[in-house]
Structure formats: C-alpha cells, structure tokens
Design a protein around this motif. Structure first.
Motif, mmCIF file in Angstrom:
data_model
loop_
_atom_site.group_PDB
_atom_site.id
_atom_site.type_symbol
_atom_site.label_atom_id
_atom_site.label_comp_id
_atom_site.label_asym_id
_atom_site.label_seq_id
_atom_site.Cartn_x
_atom_site.Cartn_y
_atom_site.Cartn_z
ATOM 1 N N VAL A 21 0.839 -1.200 0.000
ATOM 2 C CA VAL A 21 0.000 0.000 0.000
ATOM 3 C C VAL A 21 0.877 1.253 0.000
ATOM 4 O O VAL A 21 0.613 2.211 -0.738
ATOM 5 C CB VAL A 21 -0.965 -0.006 1.209
ATOM 6 N N LEU A 22 1.928 1.271 0.808
ATOM 7 C CA LEU A 22 2.847 2.410 0.820
ATOM 8 C C LEU A 22 3.478 2.613 -0.546
ATOM 9 O O LEU A 22 3.574 3.736 -1.040
ATOM 10 C CB LEU A 22 3.938 2.223 1.872
ATOM 11 N N THR A 35 8.832 15.313 12.641
ATOM 12 C CA THR A 35 7.758 14.736 11.848
ATOM 13 C C THR A 35 7.977 13.232 11.769
ATOM 14 O O THR A 35 8.958 12.713 12.290
ATOM 15 C CB THR A 35 7.702 15.369 10.437
ATOM 16 N N HIS A 36 7.080 12.542 11.098
ATOM 17 C CA HIS A 36 7.247 11.100 10.908
ATOM 18 C C HIS A 36 7.887 10.844 9.547
ATOM 19 O O HIS A 36 7.966 11.745 8.702
ATOM 20 C CB HIS A 36 5.909 10.361 11.049
ATOM 21 N N GLY A 37 8.357 9.640 9.368
ATOM 22 C CA GLY A 37 9.135 9.298 8.176
ATOM 23 C C GLY A 37 8.415 9.511 6.865
ATOM 24 O O GLY A 37 9.015 9.940 5.881
ATOM 25 N N ASN A 38 7.113 9.204 6.816
ATOM 26 C CA ASN A 38 6.391 9.352 5.559
ATOM 27 C C ASN A 38 6.312 10.818 5.148
ATOM 28 O O ASN A 38 6.594 11.163 4.006
ATOM 29 C CB ASN A 38 4.990 8.751 5.691
ATOM 30 N N LEU A 70 11.073 15.600 1.238
ATOM 31 C CA LEU A 70 12.261 15.366 0.412
ATOM 32 C C LEU A 70 11.883 15.195 -1.057
ATOM 33 O O LEU A 70 12.587 15.655 -1.946
ATOM 34 C CB LEU A 70 13.025 14.137 0.912
ATOM 35 N N LYS A 71 10.750 14.521 -1.305
ATOM 36 C CA LYS A 71 10.284 14.319 -2.680
ATOM 37 C C LYS A 71 9.961 15.645 -3.361
ATOM 38 O O LYS A 71 10.145 15.794 -4.559
ATOM 39 C CB LYS A 71 9.071 13.391 -2.680
ATOM 40 N N LEU A 112 9.438 5.505 -1.426
ATOM 41 C CA LEU A 112 9.409 4.435 -0.436
ATOM 42 C C LEU A 112 10.811 3.911 -0.127
ATOM 43 O O LEU A 112 11.109 3.570 1.013
ATOM 44 C CB LEU A 112 8.516 3.294 -0.925
ATOM 45 N N ARG A 113 11.697 3.892 -1.107
ATOM 46 C CA ARG A 113 13.068 3.420 -0.854
ATOM 47 C C ARG A 113 13.767 4.299 0.176
ATOM 48 O O ARG A 113 14.610 3.832 0.925
ATOM 49 C CB ARG A 113 13.870 3.388 -2.152
ATOM 50 N N THR A 114 13.408 5.591 0.238
ATOM 51 C CA THR A 114 13.990 6.491 1.231
ATOM 52 C C THR A 114 13.558 6.065 2.626
ATOM 53 O O THR A 114 14.363 6.019 3.552
ATOM 54 C CB THR A 114 13.555 7.941 0.965
ATOM 55 N N ILE A 115 12.274 5.732 2.788
ATOM 56 C CA ILE A 115 11.760 5.287 4.085
ATOM 57 C C ILE A 115 12.413 3.974 4.485
ATOM 58 O O ILE A 115 12.788 3.773 5.636
ATOM 59 C CB ILE A 115 10.227 5.114 4.038
ATOM 60 N N ASP A 116 12.546 3.052 3.530
ATOM 61 C CA ASP A 116 13.126 1.747 3.809
ATOM 62 C C ASP A 116 14.614 1.802 4.108
ATOM 63 O O ASP A 116 15.196 0.830 4.558
ATOM 64 C CB ASP A 116 12.926 0.799 2.610
#
Length: 78
Positions: free
Chosen positions: A7-8, A51-54, A60-61, A69-73
């Motif tokens: 979903v992310l 803030t939170h990661g998302n 950043l985007k 999503l690769r940034t979060i991971d």
C-alpha cells in the motif's frame, strides 16, 4: 494491515491514492511545501522541527523527485 509495504509503495506511485480512513500523499506534500514557505519567512535562527518518516519523505520528494518508499526503507542506493 497485512499489505502495508504494498500500500505504501502504491501511495508513492500514485500521489492521489486515498487509503480508507486517510488522505492521499498530495495534501501532505502541500502541507510540507507550506511549512517550507513559512520557515523561509522566519528570521534567521535555529529551528528544530519533528515529523514522521512518511511526511519527511514527501518533503524530500518535493525537493528531489527521486525520493520515495526506498527512502523510508533506508534503501536509497541508486
């Protein structure tokens, strides 16, 4: 949610995707952009923001579209 990663990933592929009970990423990006504009208008001083990661990834985007999503991971290798 059993398929959170899927979903992310979909939400970063489609910034207008709305997950039930939530909002799409586009309004989050708009809030992040407004935050940047607000910060730029402040007198020069030290600023600490959290803030939170998302949301951070959406910020950043805005600055560099390669983030997602690769940034979060933590997998930001090209």
């Amino acid at each position: 949610m059993d398929n959170l990663q899927e979903v992310l990933r979909s939400s970063f592929d489609d910034l207008d995707l709305i997950i039930e009970g939530g909002e799409s990423n586009r309004p989050g990006m708009a809030r992040a952009a407004q935050f940047l504009d607000d910060v730029k208008s402040l007198p020069k001083s030290i600023l600490v923001a959290g803030t939170h990661g998302n949301l951070l990834t959406l910020l950043l985007k805005l600055l560099d579209d390669s983030h997602g999503l690769r940034t979060i991971d933590g997998d930001d290798q090209s």
